[in-house]
Design a protein around this motif. Structure first.
Motif, PDB file in Angstrom:
ATOM      1  N   LEU A  75       1.732  -0.613  -0.793  1.00 23.26           N
ATOM      2  CA  LEU A  75       1.934  -1.187   0.532  1.00 23.26           C
ATOM      3  C   LEU A  75       2.144  -0.085   1.560  1.00 23.26           C
ATOM      4  CD1 LEU A  75       2.475  -3.613   2.418  1.00 23.26           C
ATOM      5  CD2 LEU A  75       4.872  -3.513   1.685  1.00 23.26           C
ATOM      6  N   GLU A  76       2.940   0.904   1.204  1.00 24.20           N
ATOM      7  CA  GLU A  76       3.181   2.027   2.109  1.00 24.20           C
ATOM      8  C   GLU A  76       1.880   2.767   2.430  1.00 24.20           C
ATOM      9  OE1 GLU A  76       5.416   6.365   2.170  1.00 24.20           O
ATOM     10  OE2 GLU A  76       5.718   5.000   0.491  1.00 24.20           O
ATOM     11  N   PRO A  96       5.402  -1.315  -3.818  1.00 21.01           N
ATOM     12  CA  PRO A  96       5.788  -0.766  -2.514  1.00 21.01           C
ATOM     13  C   PRO A  96       5.045   0.504  -2.115  1.00 21.01           C
ATOM     14  CG  PRO A  96       7.556  -0.524  -4.125  1.00 21.01           C
ATOM     15  CD  PRO A  96       6.560  -1.454  -4.727  1.00 21.01           C
ATOM     16  N   ASP A 144      -0.074   0.937   4.970  1.00 20.68           N
ATOM     17  CA  ASP A 144       0.521   1.058   6.305  1.00 20.68           C
ATOM     18  C   ASP A 144       0.291   2.439   6.890  1.00 20.68           C
ATOM     19  OD1 ASP A 144       2.046   0.791   8.597  1.00 20.68           O
ATOM     20  OD2 ASP A 144       3.965   0.940   7.570  1.00 20.68           O
ATOM     21  N   ASP A 179       5.630  -3.656   5.329  1.00 17.79           N
ATOM     22  CA  ASP A 179       6.124  -2.334   4.956  1.00 17.79           C
ATOM     23  C   ASP A 179       7.402  -2.003   5.707  1.00 17.79           C
ATOM     24  OD1 ASP A 179       5.954   0.136   3.522  1.00 17.79           O
ATOM     25  OD2 ASP A 179       5.250   1.098   5.361  1.00 17.79           O
TER      26      ASP A 179
END
Length: 337
Positions: free
Chosen positions: A117-118, A114, A121, A80
């Motif tokens: 993924l964020e 993304p 994280d 990330d």
């Protein structure tokens, strides 16, 4: 005098035998008492449902990628942060640069999404707990996903639409993209969409792009996966075996070799494909999960050994520090209505 010495020797021998027997009888009990606080406690059904609630309504292949990648929490953070530093990369250039990274294929696959993924994280405590649960209880986690899908369907929030196909095979609910080249990640409130409210995971941070404040599902811009198709970690290399209750990578059972997660259950995956790009080999009849010396399962887990849930990632950032987010719409999609 000689007789007295013999009696004393015999007495001492008897005492030694008695003390040795007592030591043996108390030894295992004492050892057991010392180990009992560290004995793993499996998450309950409600805790598992709480863990899978944020991803249970995603397409099957994405669920497989997330469960696999969640066993690599440190690589999730690295990926990330890398994506944030390379936000200028798009399409084929992004795919080629991701392919060069020394990440597990499941983590590389997250670069296709993304905002997902964020989310992994930003909610790192949840991610590591999910990975711990999947590594050690894959069947229970799989059942929890199906249970949540059934709840969402009964609540009227899981049906066919222009973005995805929802079908059933027996008691199994299948979710697939309507267009095989465009994947839509549904945005929803994981604590409301299933009908009866679910207790939110401690410290949960709602990431833009995949969190929607309504009671149903919302779909933003689709993620085009064509640029990633030529790489071994791309979308079409993943799937879910609901009957076998495991994520599939390259037509084989995915096996994590994360050094963070230990195989507490010591279950045997048999003839399974090793899901690690760094080694590229297969394990036959061996334990699927390996641990670095000195670590144990649940090192990052949101479940303590008493079975209760704890959350220690601060709101709005991962427990590894860092900050900022690129939103759901960057790198080709994922925005919300």
């Amino acid at each position: 005098m000689k007789l007295l010495k013999q009696v004393l020797v015999l007495l001492l021998c008897c005492l030694l035998v008695r003390f040795s027997a007592q030591a043996e009888s108390y030894g295992p009990l004492s050892q057991s008492d010392e180990q009992s606080p560290d004995s793993p406690v499996k998450p309950s059904l409600k805790e598992l449902q709480q863990l899978v609630a944020p991803i249970a309504l995603y397409p099957d292949a994405l669920v497989a990628q997330i469960l696999a990648a969640s066993t690599y929490p440190t690589e999730i953070v690295e990926a990330d942060r890398w994506m944030q530093r390379h936000s200028d990369l798009k399409g084929d250039k992004l795919a080629k640069e991701v392919d060069k990274q020394d990440w597990d294929p499941s983590v590389k696959a997250m670069a296709q999404f993304p905002s997902v993924l964020e989310n992994m994280d930003k909610n790192l405590s949840w991610t590591s707990s999910l990975g711990d649960a999947y590594a050690n209880q894959p069947q229970d986690v799989t059942d929890a996903v199906q249970a949540m899908r059934e709840q969402a369907r009964k609540a009227g929030h899981l049906d066919n639409n222009e973005q995805e196909q929802v079908t059933t095979q027996g008691n199994t609910i299948i979710i697939e993209p309507a267009n095989p080249e465009v994947v839509y990640v549904p945005a929803y409130d994981p604590w409301l969409v299933y009908g009866a409210p679910i207790v939110a995971y401690p410290g949960w941070y709602p990431v833009p792009g995949i969190f929607w404040g309504g009671v149903g599902l919302s779909f933003g811009i689709g993620f085009g996966i064509g640029y990633f198709g030529g790489f071994g970690w791309g979308w079409h290399h993943w799937g879910y075996d609901w009957h076998g209750r495991t994520a599939i990578y390259n037509h084989n059972t995915y096996i994590s070799h994360s050094r963070t997660i230990i195989n507490r259950g010591n279950f045997n995956h048999g003839n399974s494909n090793h899901g690690d790009f760094h080694h590229g080999n297969s394990f036959h009849g061996s334990s699927g999960f390996h641990a670095q010396s000195g670590t144990r399962s649940g090192a990052f887990s949101g479940f303590d050994h008493g079975g209760s849930v704890r959350g220690f990632s601060s709101r709005g950032q991962s427990s590894f520090g860092g900050g900022g987010f690129h939103g759901g719409g960057s790198h080709g999609g994922g925005g919300r209505h």
